[in-house]
Design a protein around this motif. Structure first.
Motif, mmCIF file in Angstrom:
data_model
loop_
_atom_site.group_PDB
_atom_site.id
_atom_site.type_symbol
_atom_site.label_atom_id
_atom_site.label_comp_id
_atom_site.label_asym_id
_atom_site.label_seq_id
_atom_site.Cartn_x
_atom_site.Cartn_y
_atom_site.Cartn_z
ATOM 1 N N ASP A 61 -10.473 -81.178 67.687
ATOM 2 C CA ASP A 61 -10.784 -79.866 68.246
ATOM 3 C C ASP A 61 -10.882 -79.981 69.772
ATOM 4 O O ASP A 61 -11.677 -80.787 70.284
ATOM 5 C CB ASP A 61 -12.104 -79.381 67.652
ATOM 6 N N LYS B 298 -16.661 -75.614 62.811
ATOM 7 C CA LYS B 298 -15.400 -75.060 63.309
ATOM 8 C C LYS B 298 -14.469 -76.162 63.837
ATOM 9 O O LYS B 298 -13.270 -75.927 64.004
ATOM 10 C CB LYS B 298 -15.679 -74.024 64.403
ATOM 11 N N VAL C 288 -12.459 -76.880 60.923
ATOM 12 C CA VAL C 288 -11.528 -75.762 60.727
ATOM 13 C C VAL C 288 -10.288 -75.957 61.596
ATOM 14 O O VAL C 288 -9.149 -75.760 61.150
ATOM 15 C CB VAL C 288 -12.208 -74.414 61.054
ATOM 16 N N TYR C 289 -10.499 -76.359 62.860
ATOM 17 C CA TYR C 289 -9.365 -76.600 63.760
ATOM 18 C C TYR C 289 -8.457 -77.692 63.187
ATOM 19 O O TYR C 289 -7.231 -77.517 63.107
ATOM 20 C CB TYR C 289 -9.849 -77.004 65.151
ATOM 21 N N GLY D 131 -6.401 -76.526 60.393
ATOM 22 C CA GLY D 131 -5.282 -75.707 60.857
ATOM 23 C C GLY D 131 -4.086 -76.554 61.257
ATOM 24 O O GLY D 131 -2.932 -76.206 60.968
ATOM 25 N N THR E 279 2.602 -72.234 67.768
ATOM 26 C CA THR E 279 1.840 -71.059 68.200
ATOM 27 C C THR E 279 2.716 -70.111 69.004
ATOM 28 O O THR E 279 2.678 -68.892 68.809
ATOM 29 C CB THR E 279 0.627 -71.501 69.041
ATOM 30 N N ASP F 280 -4.919 -68.853 63.288
ATOM 31 C CA ASP F 280 -6.314 -68.396 63.401
ATOM 32 C C ASP F 280 -7.268 -69.589 63.448
ATOM 33 O O ASP F 280 -8.249 -69.595 64.191
ATOM 34 C CB ASP F 280 -6.685 -67.487 62.230
ATOM 35 N N CYS F 281 -6.973 -70.593 62.627
ATOM 36 C CA CYS F 281 -7.818 -71.804 62.613
ATOM 37 C C CYS F 281 -7.719 -72.565 63.936
ATOM 38 O O CYS F 281 -8.650 -73.286 64.315
ATOM 39 C CB CYS F 281 -7.397 -72.737 61.480
ATOM 40 N N LEU F 282 -6.601 -72.399 64.645
ATOM 41 C CA LEU F 282 -6.334 -73.166 65.859
ATOM 42 C C LEU F 282 -6.768 -72.455 67.147
ATOM 43 O O LEU F 282 -6.472 -72.936 68.239
ATOM 44 C CB LEU F 282 -4.830 -73.476 65.944
ATOM 45 N N ARG F 283 -7.451 -71.339 67.006
ATOM 46 C CA ARG F 283 -7.881 -70.608 68.206
ATOM 47 C C ARG F 283 -8.800 -71.479 69.055
ATOM 48 O O ARG F 283 -9.644 -72.211 68.533
ATOM 49 C CB ARG F 283 -8.595 -69.317 67.823
ATOM 50 N N ASP G 90 -13.959 -71.055 69.346
ATOM 51 C CA ASP G 90 -14.354 -71.371 67.975
ATOM 52 C C ASP G 90 -14.964 -70.192 67.245
ATOM 53 O O ASP G 90 -14.898 -70.114 66.019
ATOM 54 C CB ASP G 90 -15.313 -72.568 67.950
ATOM 55 N N ARG H 64 -12.419 -68.505 65.099
ATOM 56 C CA ARG H 64 -11.867 -69.220 63.951
ATOM 57 C C ARG H 64 -12.601 -68.786 62.677
ATOM 58 O O ARG H 64 -13.803 -68.540 62.702
ATOM 59 C CB ARG H 64 -12.031 -70.735 64.125
#
Length: 539
Positions: free
Chosen positions: A209, A221, A224-225, A228, A252, A288-291, A294, A297
């Motif tokens: 992340d 999060k 989560v990243y 993604g 992206t 979305d996970c890669l925003r 955080d 996400r």
């Protein structure tokens, strides 16, 4: 060997005291170095190696295959103790099971279950003489869903667990390609709403992340990243770091340009427009996970839910490719819906064919898909008519399962609207819970509409619904309610039989209603010539 022996217990308590303050349960088997040597046959079968040390294959008690992780540095006792304690807190089918460890002087080893099919990185990026190993989209989705579910479970524990190193190499696959998360070397236990800050940024390049790199703060999060990134790898079959190519940045940017992202999808899984639509939904979820922020996400529980919807969407779209079932997935009916053709009177033969093909569509949903699919909004306006009086079930809107129907797929319906209330069974109106039996009741109402020529809610239909107990198979009684626009051009016995089918579908007790397969069989018999037809009857 013993379970939770004094040496192991003392070691964990002495070296894992910070983590032990938050947990109160560990039950591990203690091994000596000599026993490990026997289990691994003198460390003869090397499975892999990395910065932490090496992993060997072995056999526990001469039977159960295991993997033994041997650490290079036998002095890093506190880090080792934390990994063991964190790992043993998670009892989940998608986490590699921890069996025990060896904590003898300067010798630190972990014994885990052996997972036979390598890891996700191997299946994605390794190839043989014939190219890549076949890896269909539905199997990739299954793996992604199970990973999202286990991460959601870890994040929602009383003391949440952060993995901190989610990547394909740490996702092992068993003989059925069921994923199992491994390597909890940098995993953390959190108190509720806590974050972990560290100056020692540890992880895998490309999966870390960016916020964790900048701030040293590890949060749910962060996982989560990383997830993604894995999701992008799974649908592109490209490595996150391959020379100077930045996969995440390119992916992206391509998604922002719309259809340009399709060129990045793995060729094996892009065949067909229906798959493309699902892949684009997965791509949007991955981004979305890669925003970078955080807070934007999704939580892992949301990710798992959206992936399950993608899988159901894929299943439903595939139905349109199969022959037989009368299910509409894409376009509106060429000839409109039942009840939307003013001025045109359907003959009796047309009504029977419509009833039968609609019933076959619902039968397919209920009994011939991998999971039972509950439509939840069967009504005449959702039964669309095509050439040759073929009816197809429309308005298939995927929704998540509701409590009580976890083994079924439920299609989205808002209950009750004024124009749909009459179609739902009494128990559904009372509880708001949909079921196959509610679909059966709704189809019974549609049959009444085909018999009477009136839409549910009209006084004639309400009267007939009330009279259903005495209409079951009574030709004389039924003729009072048959659509007068037919002018007697119908076989009375067939009309009575259809009324009887409707009556059974609309039984007040849900368990008294027939299955749709039985209804299909009964309706099919109405296509047979009548032995004593009405003088005015003709096909």
């Amino acid at each position: 060997m013993d379970y939770q022996g004094n040496n192991l217990r003392d070691f964990l308590e002495n070296n894992g005291h910070v983590v032990l303050q938050r947990v109160n349960n560990y039950n591990l088997r203690s091994f000596t170095e000599k026993e490990i040597d026997h289990i691994t046959n003198g460390y003869s079968n090397l499975l892999g190696k990395g910065a932490f040390g090496k992993v060997y294959k072995g056999a526990l008690d001469g039977q159960c295959l295991v993997a033994v992780k041997k650490y290079k540095d036998g002095m890093r006792k506190e880090e080792f103790a934390k990994e063991v304690i964190v790992h043993c807190q998670i009892n989940h089918k998608n986490v590699v099971r921890l069996l025990g460890c060896c904590t003898e002087e300067n010798t630190l080893m972990i014994v885990m279950e052996f997972v036979c099919n390598g890891n996700l990185s191997n299946i994605l990026h390794c190839s043989n003489a014939n190219g890549h190993v076949p890896f269909p989209l539905d199997k990739r989705l299954d793996i992604a869903i199970e990973l999202a579910e286990v991460l959601s479970c870890m994040h929602s524990m009383y003391s949440p667990v952060l993995h901190g190193d989610i990547k394909p190499a740490n996702i092992l696959l068993d003989e059925n390609l069921v994923p199992k998360l491994s390597d909890f070397g940098i995993a953390r236990l959190l108190s509720t709403n806590e974050t972990q800050q560290t100056r020692n940024i540890v992880g895998s390049i490309g999966y870390l992340d960016p916020l964790f790199i900048q701030t040293g703060l590890l949060t749910p999060k962060s996982d989560v990243y990383s997830f993604g990134v894995v999701l992008v790898e799974m649908i592109t079959r490209k490595k996150v770091a391959d020379g100077n190519v930045n996969l995440i940045q390119n992916f992206t940017k391509s998604l922002k340009r719309g259809k340009a992202v399709r060129k990045m999808f793995d060729e094996e899984i892009v065949y067909g427009k229906k798959k493309i639509i699902v892949l684009e939904d997965i791509a949007k979820l991955a981004v979305d996970c890669l925003r970078l922020e955080d807070i934007l996400r999704p939580e892992m529980v949301e990710v798992a839910d959206k992936l399950r919807k993608c899988r159901k969407d894929l299943e439903l779209r595939r139905m349109g490719e199969k022959t037989g079932p009368s299910i509409l997935l894409m376009s509106p009916g060429k000839n409109g819906a039942i009840g939307t053709r003013p001025g045109q009177v359907l003959s009796w033969a047309q009504r029977v064919k419509i009833a039968l093909s609609a019933a076959q569509g619902i039968e397919f949903l209920h009994h011939k898909t991998e999971s039972c699919i509950i439509h939840s909004d069967i009504k005449s306006s959702n039964i669309l008519l095509f050439d040759n009086d073929v009816a197809k079930i429309g308005d298939l809107r995927v929704s998540k399962n509701q409590p009580g129907y976890l083994d079924d797929i439920l299609l989205d319906c808002v209950l009750p609207s004024n124009n749909g209330y009459q179609y739902h069974a009494p128990e559904c109106r009372e509880t708001g819970e949909f079921s196959r039996e509610d679909d059966m009741y709704s189809f019974g109402v549609v049959l009444l509409e085909l018999i009477t020529g009136r839409i549910s809610g009209y006084s004639q239909n309400r009267l007939m619904i009330g009279a259903m107990p005495v209409l079951s198979g009574d030709e004389v009684q039924v003729q009072q309610y048959v659509d007068p626009r037919l002018r007697g051009k119908y076989p009375p016995k067939a009309a009575a039989k259809m009324a009887a089918i409707a009556s059974r579908c609309m039984q007040r007790k849900a368990d008294s209603r027939p299955s749709m397969s039985i209804v299909v069989t009964d309706l099919r018999s109405l296509l047979l010539p009548e032995s004593t037809p009405s003088k005015l009857w003709h096909w």
